[in-house]
Design an enzyme around this catalytic site. Sequence first.
Site, PDB file in Angstrom:
ATOM      1  N   GLY A 165       5.113 -10.202   4.161  1.00 51.10           N
ATOM      2  CA  GLY A 165       5.931 -10.008   5.361  1.00 51.10           C
ATOM      3  C   GLY A 165       5.289 -10.654   6.580  1.00 51.10           C
ATOM      4  O   GLY A 165       4.080 -10.532   6.796  1.00 51.10           O
ATOM      5  N   GLN A 169     -10.274  -2.417   2.780  1.00 54.11           N
ATOM      6  CA  GLN A 169      -9.730  -3.114   3.956  1.00 54.11           C
ATOM      7  C   GLN A 169      -9.610  -2.205   5.184  1.00 54.11           C
ATOM      8  O   GLN A 169      -9.137  -2.636   6.229  1.00 54.11           O
ATOM      9  CB  GLN A 169      -8.391  -3.771   3.635  1.00 54.11           C
ATOM     10  CG  GLN A 169      -7.208  -2.826   3.449  1.00 54.11           C
ATOM     11  CD  GLN A 169      -5.964  -3.575   3.007  1.00 54.11           C
ATOM     12  OE1 GLN A 169      -5.846  -3.980   1.858  1.00 54.11           O
ATOM     13  NE2 GLN A 169      -5.017  -3.767   3.911  1.00 54.11           N
ATOM     14  N   HIS A 203       9.602  -3.465   3.102  1.00 56.72           N
ATOM     15  CA  HIS A 203       9.112  -3.737   1.744  1.00 56.72           C
ATOM     16  C   HIS A 203      10.295  -4.047   0.813  1.00 56.72           C
ATOM     17  O   HIS A 203      10.213  -4.950  -0.025  1.00 56.72           O
ATOM     18  CB  HIS A 203       8.373  -2.516   1.171  1.00 56.72           C
ATOM     19  CG  HIS A 203       7.128  -2.141   1.907  1.00 56.72           C
ATOM     20  ND1 HIS A 203       7.018  -0.998   2.651  1.00 56.72           N
ATOM     21  CD2 HIS A 203       5.930  -2.771   1.997  1.00 56.72           C
ATOM     22  CE1 HIS A 203       5.803  -0.918   3.166  1.00 56.72           C
ATOM     23  NE2 HIS A 203       5.122  -1.987   2.798  1.00 56.72           N
ATOM     24  N   MET A 248       0.858  -1.192   0.000  1.00 60.33           N
ATOM     25  CA  MET A 248       0.000   0.000   0.000  1.00 60.33           C
ATOM     26  C   MET A 248       0.897   1.246   0.000  1.00 60.33           C
ATOM     27  O   MET A 248       0.464   2.331   0.422  1.00 60.33           O
ATOM     28  CB  MET A 248      -0.931  -0.021   1.208  1.00 60.33           C
ATOM     29  CG  MET A 248      -1.897  -1.203   1.148  1.00 60.33           C
ATOM     30  SD  MET A 248      -3.448  -0.933   2.004  1.00 60.33           S
ATOM     31  CE  MET A 248      -2.880  -0.740   3.675  1.00 60.33           C
TER      32      MET A 248
HETATM   33  O1  PAF Z   1      -0.118  -5.615   3.820  1.00 53.47           O
HETATM   34  C1  PAF Z   1      -0.519  -4.750   3.003  1.00 53.47           C
HETATM   35  O2  PAF Z   1       0.169  -3.779   2.682  1.00 53.47           O
HETATM   36  C2  PAF Z   1      -1.901  -4.902   2.413  1.00 53.47           C
HETATM   37  O3  PAF Z   1      -2.778  -5.485   3.315  1.00 53.47           O
HETATM   38  C3  PAF Z   1      -1.906  -5.660   1.064  1.00 53.47           C
HETATM   39  C4  PAF Z   1      -1.460  -7.103   1.226  1.00 53.47           C
HETATM   40  C5  PAF Z   1      -1.004  -4.947   0.069  1.00 53.47           C
HETATM   41  C6  PAF Z   1      -3.333  -5.668   0.502  1.00 53.47           C
HETATM   42  O4  PAF Z   1      -3.814  -4.371   0.309  1.00 53.47           O
END
Ligand code: PAF
Length: 299
Positions: A148, A61, A37, A30
């Site tokens: 992760g 979400q 990351h 995100m």
């Molecule tokens: O962990 C995240 O950054 C988010 O939940 C993901 C897996 C990219 C889904 O939007």
Amino acid sequence: MILIKTIPQLQEQLARFRGKRSSIGFVPTMGALHQGHISLINKCKETNAVCVCSIFVNPTQFNNPADFEKYPITIEKDIDLLEAADCDILFLPAVAEMYPPDDVKEHYNLGYLETILEGKYRPGHFQGVCQIVDKLLAAVTPDHLFLGQKDYQQCMVITKMIELKGHKTTPIICPTIREKDGLAMSSRNLRLNEQERITALAISKALFYIKENACTGSLEAIRQHAEQLLTNAGYKVDYVAIADAATLQPVENRDAKQQMVALVAAFLNEVRLIDNMVVNSEWSIVNSETFAPSKEMAS
Ligand code: PAF
């Protein structure tokens, strides 16, 4: 790095790579990228010919609208970091690309996993995660998906969704990357002020306390003490749990053979942080490389 904003363009580009039989690795994010990351990008690059990263702040979400509005956006810095890490493709879709007006929201039967911990405290959150990751996997069709361990329960949920939907991708769970002082890297750390950043450390300290003491004394007393450490530091605790590492069922009585994970979610003023640590040092979610929740979890 090629920047792509639509699914047809992404698929056209990926078809060229696939023509050369190149394996494709995928890192969904995100944005507000940090070294956690980048460690996923590095692992993806090590094991795949092509590395695709997505940045999409997924509205479905976020159970708390204020959290969505305040989610950090640092797109230019993110692009620089991805370029430096030699990422091949950045997929940067708009909301209408992932959720067109005629989109019918799918419901995923996540069972027990959705009723506990993050599922309990963030109703609907995992449905939103599944909706977007399902769509992204359908668009990218990667050989490997990099996630992760910091989002331990999310790793289990996505693994289950992959099984439910029959996606032909192997999830690879990579270790949590921590700051030098122990704080787990998280995009939400950007929202902490100077004082909160110092206080934030209590979360990893509480987990290290559990890890160091889990072999002695009552597990419930250890759990309660960890919770008290967080409350004393100024956190408002959602949960501190000691659970079976494969099922997330709470563990009350220690069994030397049982693999356990300690998980925490707590608010520091407005910012909700989560973290976890595998308790039995000889075992790690990472050692298993591909992480398979037990079959009971699937029911
Ligand atoms: O962990 C995240 O950054 C988010 O939940 C993901 C897996 C990219 C889904 O939007």
